[in-house]
Motif scaffolding. Structure first.
Motif, mmCIF file in Angstrom:
data_model
loop_
_atom_site.group_PDB
_atom_site.id
_atom_site.type_symbol
_atom_site.label_atom_id
_atom_site.label_comp_id
_atom_site.label_asym_id
_atom_site.label_seq_id
_atom_site.Cartn_x
_atom_site.Cartn_y
_atom_site.Cartn_z
ATOM 1 N N VAL A 139 -14.966 -14.565 -35.717
ATOM 2 C CA VAL A 139 -15.400 -13.307 -35.121
ATOM 3 C C VAL A 139 -16.798 -12.884 -35.592
ATOM 4 O O VAL A 139 -17.211 -11.770 -35.356
ATOM 5 C CB VAL A 139 -14.400 -12.162 -35.426
ATOM 6 C CG1 VAL A 139 -13.151 -12.280 -34.611
ATOM 7 C CG2 VAL A 139 -14.104 -12.096 -36.906
ATOM 8 N N GLY A 140 -17.506 -13.777 -36.234
ATOM 9 C CA GLY A 140 -18.856 -13.441 -36.707
ATOM 10 C C GLY A 140 -19.902 -13.565 -35.607
ATOM 11 O O GLY A 140 -19.601 -13.419 -34.419
ATOM 12 N N GLN A 141 -21.143 -13.906 -36.036
ATOM 13 C CA GLN A 141 -22.259 -13.982 -35.095
ATOM 14 C C GLN A 141 -22.107 -15.154 -34.113
ATOM 15 O O GLN A 141 -22.511 -15.058 -32.962
ATOM 16 C CB GLN A 141 -23.578 -14.151 -35.853
ATOM 17 C CG GLN A 141 -24.020 -12.928 -36.648
ATOM 18 C CD GLN A 141 -24.522 -11.793 -35.763
ATOM 19 O OE1 GLN A 141 -23.757 -10.904 -35.409
ATOM 20 N NE2 GLN A 141 -25.782 -11.814 -35.412
ATOM 21 N N SER A 142 -21.530 -16.258 -34.614
ATOM 22 C CA SER A 142 -21.523 -17.496 -33.825
ATOM 23 C C SER A 142 -20.850 -17.335 -32.467
ATOM 24 O O SER A 142 -21.362 -17.824 -31.455
ATOM 25 C CB SER A 142 -20.803 -18.610 -34.589
ATOM 26 O OG SER A 142 -21.307 -18.688 -35.877
ATOM 27 N N SER A 143 -19.709 -16.639 -32.445
ATOM 28 C CA SER A 143 -18.968 -16.546 -31.180
ATOM 29 C C SER A 143 -19.756 -15.746 -30.150
ATOM 30 O O SER A 143 -19.785 -16.088 -28.963
ATOM 31 C CB SER A 143 -17.589 -15.942 -31.399
ATOM 32 O OG SER A 143 -17.689 -14.697 -32.033
ATOM 33 N N LYS A 144 -20.434 -14.683 -30.580
ATOM 34 C CA LYS A 144 -21.179 -13.912 -29.579
ATOM 35 C C LYS A 144 -22.460 -14.617 -29.168
ATOM 36 O O LYS A 144 -22.898 -14.478 -28.024
ATOM 37 C CB LYS A 144 -21.422 -12.473 -30.041
ATOM 38 C CG LYS A 144 -22.066 -12.270 -31.371
ATOM 39 C CD LYS A 144 -21.945 -10.790 -31.742
ATOM 40 C CE LYS A 144 -22.741 -10.488 -32.993
ATOM 41 N NZ LYS A 144 -22.553 -9.126 -33.452
ATOM 42 N N VAL A 145 -23.046 -15.399 -30.075
ATOM 43 C CA VAL A 145 -24.200 -16.222 -29.692
ATOM 44 C C VAL A 145 -23.753 -17.224 -28.618
ATOM 45 O O VAL A 145 -24.453 -17.454 -27.632
ATOM 46 C CB VAL A 145 -24.789 -16.959 -30.921
ATOM 47 C CG1 VAL A 145 -25.755 -18.054 -30.492
ATOM 48 C CG2 VAL A 145 -25.502 -15.981 -31.844
ATOM 49 N N ALA A 146 -22.556 -17.774 -28.824
ATOM 50 C CA ALA A 146 -22.043 -18.761 -27.868
ATOM 51 C C ALA A 146 -21.874 -18.149 -26.476
ATOM 52 O O ALA A 146 -22.225 -18.773 -25.468
ATOM 53 C CB ALA A 146 -20.706 -19.316 -28.364
ATOM 54 N N VAL A 147 -21.347 -16.920 -26.418
ATOM 55 C CA VAL A 147 -21.173 -16.276 -25.104
ATOM 56 C C VAL A 147 -22.547 -16.005 -24.472
ATOM 57 O O VAL A 147 -22.775 -16.285 -23.294
ATOM 58 C CB VAL A 147 -20.359 -14.962 -25.229
ATOM 59 C CG1 VAL A 147 -20.251 -14.270 -23.873
ATOM 60 C CG2 VAL A 147 -18.963 -15.245 -25.758
ATOM 61 N N GLY A 148 -23.478 -15.481 -25.263
ATOM 62 C CA GLY A 148 -24.831 -15.211 -24.755
ATOM 63 C C GLY A 148 -25.493 -16.483 -24.256
ATOM 64 O O GLY A 148 -26.103 -16.514 -23.177
ATOM 65 N N PHE A 149 -25.341 -17.571 -25.021
ATOM 66 C CA PHE A 149 -25.909 -18.867 -24.646
ATOM 67 C C PHE A 149 -25.303 -19.359 -23.336
ATOM 68 O O PHE A 149 -26.023 -19.817 -22.438
ATOM 69 C CB PHE A 149 -25.647 -19.872 -25.768
ATOM 70 C CG PHE A 149 -25.948 -21.301 -25.409
ATOM 71 C CD1 PHE A 149 -27.245 -21.794 -25.461
ATOM 72 C CD2 PHE A 149 -24.931 -22.160 -25.014
ATOM 73 C CE1 PHE A 149 -27.522 -23.106 -25.118
ATOM 74 C CE2 PHE A 149 -25.198 -23.469 -24.665
ATOM 75 C CZ PHE A 149 -26.494 -23.949 -24.719
ATOM 76 N N SER A 150 -23.980 -19.245 -23.229
ATOM 77 C CA SER A 150 -23.302 -19.767 -22.031
ATOM 78 C C SER A 150 -23.770 -19.061 -20.753
ATOM 79 O O SER A 150 -23.698 -19.622 -19.669
ATOM 80 C CB SER A 150 -21.777 -19.643 -22.182
ATOM 81 O OG SER A 150 -21.381 -18.289 -22.074
ATOM 82 N N VAL A 151 -24.261 -17.834 -20.900
ATOM 83 C CA VAL A 151 -24.761 -17.099 -19.730
ATOM 84 C C VAL A 151 -26.223 -17.470 -19.457
ATOM 85 O O VAL A 151 -26.607 -17.765 -18.328
ATOM 86 C CB VAL A 151 -24.635 -15.566 -19.958
ATOM 87 C CG1 VAL A 151 -25.204 -14.807 -18.770
ATOM 88 C CG2 VAL A 151 -23.194 -15.166 -20.178
ATOM 89 N N ALA A 152 -27.050 -17.459 -20.527
ATOM 90 C CA ALA A 152 -28.507 -17.582 -20.344
ATOM 91 C C ALA A 152 -28.971 -19.017 -20.074
ATOM 92 O O ALA A 152 -29.994 -19.213 -19.409
ATOM 93 C CB ALA A 152 -29.218 -17.025 -21.567
ATOM 94 N N VAL A 153 -28.224 -19.993 -20.554
ATOM 95 C CA VAL A 153 -28.703 -21.382 -20.436
ATOM 96 C C VAL A 153 -28.888 -21.803 -18.970
ATOM 97 O O VAL A 153 -29.812 -22.556 -18.635
ATOM 98 C CB VAL A 153 -27.759 -22.353 -21.190
ATOM 99 C CG1 VAL A 153 -26.425 -22.505 -20.478
ATOM 100 C CG2 VAL A 153 -28.411 -23.710 -21.376
ATOM 101 N N PHE A 154 -28.043 -21.283 -18.102
ATOM 102 C CA PHE A 154 -28.141 -21.668 -16.692
ATOM 103 C C PHE A 154 -29.403 -21.102 -16.048
ATOM 104 O O PHE A 154 -29.952 -21.699 -15.133
ATOM 105 C CB PHE A 154 -26.892 -21.204 -15.930
ATOM 106 C CG PHE A 154 -25.689 -22.033 -16.236
ATOM 107 C CD1 PHE A 154 -25.464 -23.234 -15.564
ATOM 108 C CD2 PHE A 154 -24.790 -21.656 -17.211
ATOM 109 C CE1 PHE A 154 -24.367 -24.024 -15.856
ATOM 110 C CE2 PHE A 154 -23.691 -22.441 -17.515
ATOM 111 C CZ PHE A 154 -23.470 -23.620 -16.842
ATOM 112 N N ILE A 155 -29.836 -19.953 -16.535
ATOM 113 C CA ILE A 155 -31.058 -19.345 -15.973
ATOM 114 C C ILE A 155 -32.250 -20.241 -16.279
ATOM 115 O O ILE A 155 -33.093 -20.511 -15.411
ATOM 116 C CB ILE A 155 -31.250 -17.924 -16.552
ATOM 117 C CG1 ILE A 155 -30.110 -17.040 -16.059
ATOM 118 C CG2 ILE A 155 -32.600 -17.346 -16.169
ATOM 119 C CD1 ILE A 155 -30.003 -15.733 -16.759
ATOM 120 N N PHE A 156 -32.326 -20.756 -17.506
ATOM 121 C CA PHE A 156 -33.432 -21.655 -17.875
ATOM 122 C C PHE A 156 -33.339 -22.955 -17.076
ATOM 123 O O PHE A 156 -34.331 -23.472 -16.572
ATOM 124 C CB PHE A 156 -33.383 -21.954 -19.372
ATOM 125 C CG PHE A 156 -33.910 -20.816 -20.196
ATOM 126 C CD1 PHE A 156 -35.272 -20.667 -20.414
ATOM 127 C CD2 PHE A 156 -33.057 -19.875 -20.722
ATOM 128 C CE1 PHE A 156 -35.769 -19.603 -21.145
ATOM 129 C CE2 PHE A 156 -33.537 -18.809 -21.451
ATOM 130 C CZ PHE A 156 -34.897 -18.665 -21.671
#
Lengths: 275, 333
Positions: A139-156
């Protein structure tokens, strides 16, 4: 005759620059006028009781809530946690998504094969994966980074590919005629050609990474603005909720402006730049 | 021409009759159509009184159709009642008082549950469970505490107790939302949280799953650090309560009948427990009823003094106006 023509051109350029300067100033004046107008409408709506006051507190109450958040010391650590996670998610998305997108643009056959699957993945509601990330990464930083990444990576990925497809045909032919290798084509033609689209992805990706991170925090997190929003929503302390949303929006907007400024300075050679 | 006129009159008559079929009086009548009362609560011990009233037919006797919807936390319940989607909800007073402080309108009918909480910890933490309050809570410094939802009643109560133990709830512990009894069980057994705010349903589920736990603090009954605490109260949507006073009093009467049956009828408690899924079968529900009945039998009465006492668990010690927010006569209807 030639010198007259030069003088006319110089006068035209100066006029255009002056008009441009005045135009930019006008934009900023209008831009700065928006918040007071919005505040006025908000205050009016509050005075006229257009909505339940518990759901729409006055601007003053929200301001007091902002001050209280600042004084209690809960604001900055949580904001830092959220923005930190969003920036890491953005950086990872750029690092992974951009080269992959450029390659997909360079290799049309690969896009034909993978395109439908990537579009299908992109259409999935990523927040539904948040519990999986929480279990996998904690429940630390990693899980929310993962969610943010999963959304933004497709835009790039999509923007970089579009940037490559928009590369000048003539430049491509020249490179091929001069015997440029695939690596040279990648670094010397496609990446620079895709830069405007990549910068557009940076600005858009910032917003989406932040949305992903906050959504993840709302579900489960040790810290972050999303957790604060949930806590205050539980007792319908909407002044605090709005204060947090405004602060978050202000920071996201500031970051987007910074990215826009960096883009304008790096890509000044382009004929027309978005501001 | 005449035929057309007759047709026209017939059509108008049918239209009026159809329209008026929806104009029936709001209050139900014996033998007639029941008046629906939509309810939202968590399907656990706090809903036992409602369950007893429903199982015993008290709502139907009053011409009411009790329509429950089960939520996972007080936050959802509060939003559902305030938003007008539900007529009545079951929510913790600390959360309700804070919402009222923020401008929400709500009408309290009666308390529905006394203190039934506890703080349980993972056994591998080896916390000393024999330490008295508040010393025992000082062991929680640096640990992760699971609550049903962030900012809801459970967290507000633990925050108050931590402050009384000299800890800073913002910095000394980490809060995590663990949701419903099922997800809370998963979070506790998988080690995602160190300590969790427990309640009957969660403890029953943990025992059924073979999971062990240490009870760091017992918060069940009125002789605990929580005192004359109400874990839940029945709260009505203002617009509904103010515009349907007769229905409200019928609802109150039925609910009071339910609580009376829990106290006087030995069979009512186990049936009500089974209704809210405490116990896999009738025998188990009966056994669990004997162990966990006190919070729904010995509820501190609705007095102005007890009403004020609940503000101890709110962030700003706020007490809403008793005469304005409590429906007079409901608790004794």
């Amino acid at each position: 005759m030639v010198s007259v023509a030069h003088e006319v051109e110089a006068v035209d350029e100066t006029a255009v620059r002056r008009r441009g300067g005045r135009g930019r100033l006008g934009v900023w004046v209008w831009r700065l006028a928006v918040p007071p107008v919005a505040l006025g409408i908000w205050q009016l709506a509050y005075q006229l009781r257009l909505s339940n006051r518990a759901l729409l507190p006055s601007p003053r109450t929200v301001w007091d809530a902002t001050a209280s958040l600042q004084d209690s010391g809960v604001l900055w650590p949580n904001l830092a946690s959220t923005l930190g996670a969003a920036l890491v998610a953005l950086a990872l998305s750029a690092l992974v998504g951009t080269p992959f997108g450029v390659l997909l643009g360079m290799l049309p056959r690969a896009w034909e094969v993978l395109g439908p699957y990537l579009n299908a993945l992109n259409s999935m509601p990523r927040i539904a994966l948040a519990p999986v990330f929480v279990v996998l990464l904690g429940v630390g930083q990693s899980s929310k980074v993962a969610v943010g990444f999963s959304v933004a990576v497709f835009i790039f990925m999509m923007n970089a590919r579009a940037g490559v497809l928009g590369a000048d045909d003539e430049h491509r032919r020249v490179c091929l005629t001069l015997g440029a290798s695939k690596a040279q084509m990648f670094w010397k033609l496609y990446v620079p050609g895709a830069l405007p689209a990549i910068f557009a992805a940076l600005r858009l990706g910032m917003v989406y990474a932040l949305l992903g991170v906050v959504s993840s925090e709302i579900l489960a997190s040790q810290s972050g603005v999303g957790q604060l929003i949930v806590s205050y929503s539980a007792t319908l302390s909407m002044a605090y909720v709005y204060a947090l949303l405004i602060i978050l929006a202000a920071f996201a907007s500031a970051l987007t402006l910074v990215l826009g400024a960096v883009e304008a300075s790096l890509l000044g050679w382009q004929p027309s730049r978005p501001r | 021409m005449r035929i057309e006129a007759v047709g026209c009159v017939a059509a108008v008559t049918i239209l009026v009759a159809t329209a008026c079929s929806g104009c029936a009086p709001a209050t139900g009548s014996p033998g007639g159509e029941l008046t629906k009362v939509s309810f939202i609560g968590v399907q656990e011990q706090g809903a036992t009184g409602y369950a007893a009233a429903d199982v015993g037919g008290a709502f139907a006797e009053q011409g009411l159709d009790f329509a429950p919807t089960w939520a996972t936390s007080g936050s959802v319940i509060l939003q559902g009642v305030v938003g007008g989607d539900f007529d009545v909800g079951n929510v913790g007073p600390a959360q309700l008082y804070t919402a009222i402080e923020n401008g929400v309108c709500a009408r309290v009918l009666r308390p529905t549950e006394g203190a039934a909480y506890g703080l349980i910890a993972r056994p591998d933490l080896h916390l000393d469970v024999h330490r008295p309050f508040p010393d025992t809570l000082r062991q929680l410094k640096g640990l992760r505490i699971g609550v049903a939802a962030r900012g809801a009643a459970q967290e507000l109560v633990v925050r108050t107790l931590l402050k009384e133990a000299g800890l800073d709830p913002n910095t000394d512990v980490t809060w995590l939302a663990v949701g419903s009894p099922a997800t809370a069980l998963a979070a506790f057994t998988s080690g995602q949280v160190d300590v969790v705010m427990s309640y009957t349903q969660l403890e029953v589920n943990l025992r059924a799953a073979g999971a062990s736990f240490d009870k760091v603090l017992v918060l069940s009954g009125s002789d605990t650090p929580l005192g004359v605490f109400w874990q839940a109260v029945a709260v009505a949507n203002c617009a509904w309560a103010d515009s349907h006073p007769d229905t409200v009093m019928k609802f109150c009467h039925a609910l009071n009948q339910g609580f009376a049956s829990l106290a006087n009828d030995r069979a009512a408690g186990p049936k009500a427990f089974a209704y809210v899924n405490i116990g896999a079968n009738a025998d188990e529900a009966a056994s669990l009823w004997e162990t966990y009945k006190s919070p729904v039998i010995d509820i501190p009465p609705l007095t102005e003094q007890n009403w004020r006492y609940q503000s101890r668990f709110t962030p700003n010690n706020y007490t809403p106006d008793f005469s304005r927010h409590v429906v007079a006569g409901c608790a004794t209807a």
